[in-house]
Design a protein around this motif. Structure first.
Motif, PDB file in Angstrom:
ATOM      1  N   PRO A 197       0.825  -1.221   0.000  1.00 53.31           N
ATOM      2  CA  PRO A 197       0.000   0.000   0.000  1.00 53.31           C
ATOM      3  C   PRO A 197       0.854   1.265   0.000  1.00 53.31           C
ATOM      4  O   PRO A 197       1.966   1.289   0.540  1.00 53.31           O
ATOM      5  N   THR A 198       0.296   2.308  -0.605  1.00 59.81           N
ATOM      6  CA  THR A 198       0.952   3.610  -0.566  1.00 59.81           C
ATOM      7  C   THR A 198       1.213   4.020   0.886  1.00 59.81           C
ATOM      8  O   THR A 198       0.340   3.888   1.742  1.00 59.81           O
ATOM      9  N   GLY A 199       2.411   4.498   1.140  1.00 60.44           N
ATOM     10  CA  GLY A 199       2.789   4.938   2.482  1.00 60.44           C
ATOM     11  C   GLY A 199       3.539   3.902   3.288  1.00 60.44           C
ATOM     12  O   GLY A 199       4.065   4.222   4.365  1.00 60.44           O
ATOM     13  N   THR A 200       3.626   2.655   2.791  1.00 60.50           N
ATOM     14  CA  THR A 200       4.379   1.624   3.506  1.00 60.50           C
ATOM     15  C   THR A 200       5.856   2.013   3.569  1.00 60.50           C
ATOM     16  O   THR A 200       6.443   2.423   2.562  1.00 60.50           O
ATOM     17  N   ALA A 201       6.451   1.884   4.741  1.00 61.43           N
ATOM     18  CA  ALA A 201       7.857   2.258   4.914  1.00 61.43           C
ATOM     19  C   ALA A 201       8.774   1.307   4.149  1.00 61.43           C
ATOM     20  O   ALA A 201       8.590   0.091   4.165  1.00 61.43           O
TER      21      ALA A 201
END
Length: 286
Positions: A197-201
Motif C-alpha cells: 500500500p501507498t505509504g508503507t515504509a
C-alpha cells in the motif's frame, strides 16, 4: 578440526598470517549453518558469479566489462562477485586477474537462461512518448548514467551481503520479465516489484550511503543507495522520500515510502540491485 582440508587450511592460515595483523572487518565470513552464502552463485545473464581467486597476500584486482569487480575475503581465500548484464550472450569469458604482482586469466562460463515474456495490448499513448516526454527521459537517462557508474564507497560497509527485503508484500513482478507492448519489445524488467500500500515504509536492505534522490519520468520518486565496492540499489515509484544525498543508513532504517509515482498502474516498490554496473536479480541476495 574434523578433516584433512580443515587442517591444511589452518596450517596455511598460520603460515600466511605469521607476523601480520588480523584480517580486517570486511573479510569474508564462513557460510551459514545451512551452507547458504549471499549473493547466491548464478552464472547466467542477470545473475552473479562467485569466482574463487585463491590465496594472495593482498586483495587481487579483477575487471569485467571495463568495470572493477568486487573482491572480498582474506589472504587465505579471495572471492570475486561479478554482476552479469542481462544482455550477455552465453559462453566462455576470460578475465584478467592481477594478484601479488602477477597477471593471470580467470575463466567465467555463462549459461543461458530463458526469462518469462509477457505480451500486452495497451493504448498507444502509454507506449509512445511525446517529443517533450522523450526529451525529459533522455536528460534523466544521462544523469542516471553517472549515478550508475558511482564507486563512492570502496568496500561494503558490513561483512555480509545478505539483504533484508526492503518492504513486506507480494512479489508482483520478477527480475528479467520481458514485456512486449503492441508488438514492440521493451527492455527486460531490471528489478523486483513488491506490491504494498501507498505509504508503507521502505527499509534499507544493507548499510549504505544515499547517492541520488530524484523524481523521474518512468521511475517517479527514486532513491539510490551505494553499499560499497560497486554494489548499488535503487527504489522507485515512491510517494515520499525521507533522506537526502550523503545520508548514511544502517540495515533496517526506514528512508522512504511506497507509492505509485512515475509510469505505473498501482502502488508498489520497484527494487533494483546493481553490481559492477550490471543490473542483477535481487532475489540472489535474500
Amino acid at each position: 578440526m574434523n578433516t584433512a582440508l580443515d587442517r591444511r587450511r589452518l596450517l596455511q592460515w598460520m603460515s600466511l598470517t605469521a607476523g601480520l595483523a588480523a584480517a580486517p572487518a570486511w573479510a569474508a565470513k564462513p557460510p551459514a549453518a545451512d551452507g547458504q552464502v549471499w549473493p547466491q552463485d548464478s552464472r547466467v545473464p542477470g545473475g552473479v558469479a562467485r569466482l574463487s581467486l585463491g590465496p594472495a597476500s593482498a586483495r587481487p584486482r579483477l575487471s569485467y566489462n571495463d568495470a572493477p569487480v568486487l573482491v572480498l575475503g582474506d589472504m587465505i581465500e579471495w572471492t570475486a562477485l561479478i554482476g552479469i548484464p542481462l544482455a550477455t550472450a552465453p559462453g566462455d569469458y576470460r578475465l584478467q586477474l592481477e594478484a601479488d604482482g602477477r597477471t593471470s586469466e580467470q575463466l567465467l562460463t555463462i549459461r543461458d537462461k530463458q526469462y518469462v515474456e509477457q505480451r500486452l495490448k495497451v493504448s498507444p499513448k502509454t507506449v509512445d512518448l511525446s517529443p517533450e516526454d522523450n526529451a525529459r527521459y533522455e536528460r534523466e537517462a544521462a544523469h542516471l548514467k553517472t549515478v550508475m557508474s558511482s564507486l563512492v564507497q570502496p568496500l561494503p560497509f558490513g561483512d555480509s551481503l545478505r539483504m533484508q527485503v526492503p518492504v513486506p508484500g507480494r512479489r508482483s513482478s520478477s527480475f528479467g520479465l520481458r514485456r512486449v507492448f503492441n508488438g514492440q519489445a521493451r527492455n527486460p524488467h531490471s528489478g523486483m516489484d513488491i506490491a504494498a500500500p501507498t505509504g508503507t515504509a521502505v527499509k534499507a536492505p544493507l548499510p549504505g550511503k544515499v547517492i541520488d534522490v530524484g523524481d523521474y519520468f518512468f521511475n517517479g520518486g527514486t532513491v539510490w543507495l551505494d553499499h560499497g565496492g560497486g554494489l548499488l540499489s535503487m527504489y522507485c515509484h515512491l510517494s515520499r522520500v525521507d533522506c537526502k544525498p550523503g545520508d548514511m543508513l544502517q540495515t533496517g532504517d526506514a528512508f522512504c515510502r511506497v507509492g505509485a509515482t512515475g509510469r505505473v498502474t498501482g502502488p508498489h516498490l520497484h527494487w533494483s540491485v546493481m553490481l559492477n554496473r550490471a543490473m542483477v536479480d535481487p532475489a540472489l541476495f535474500i
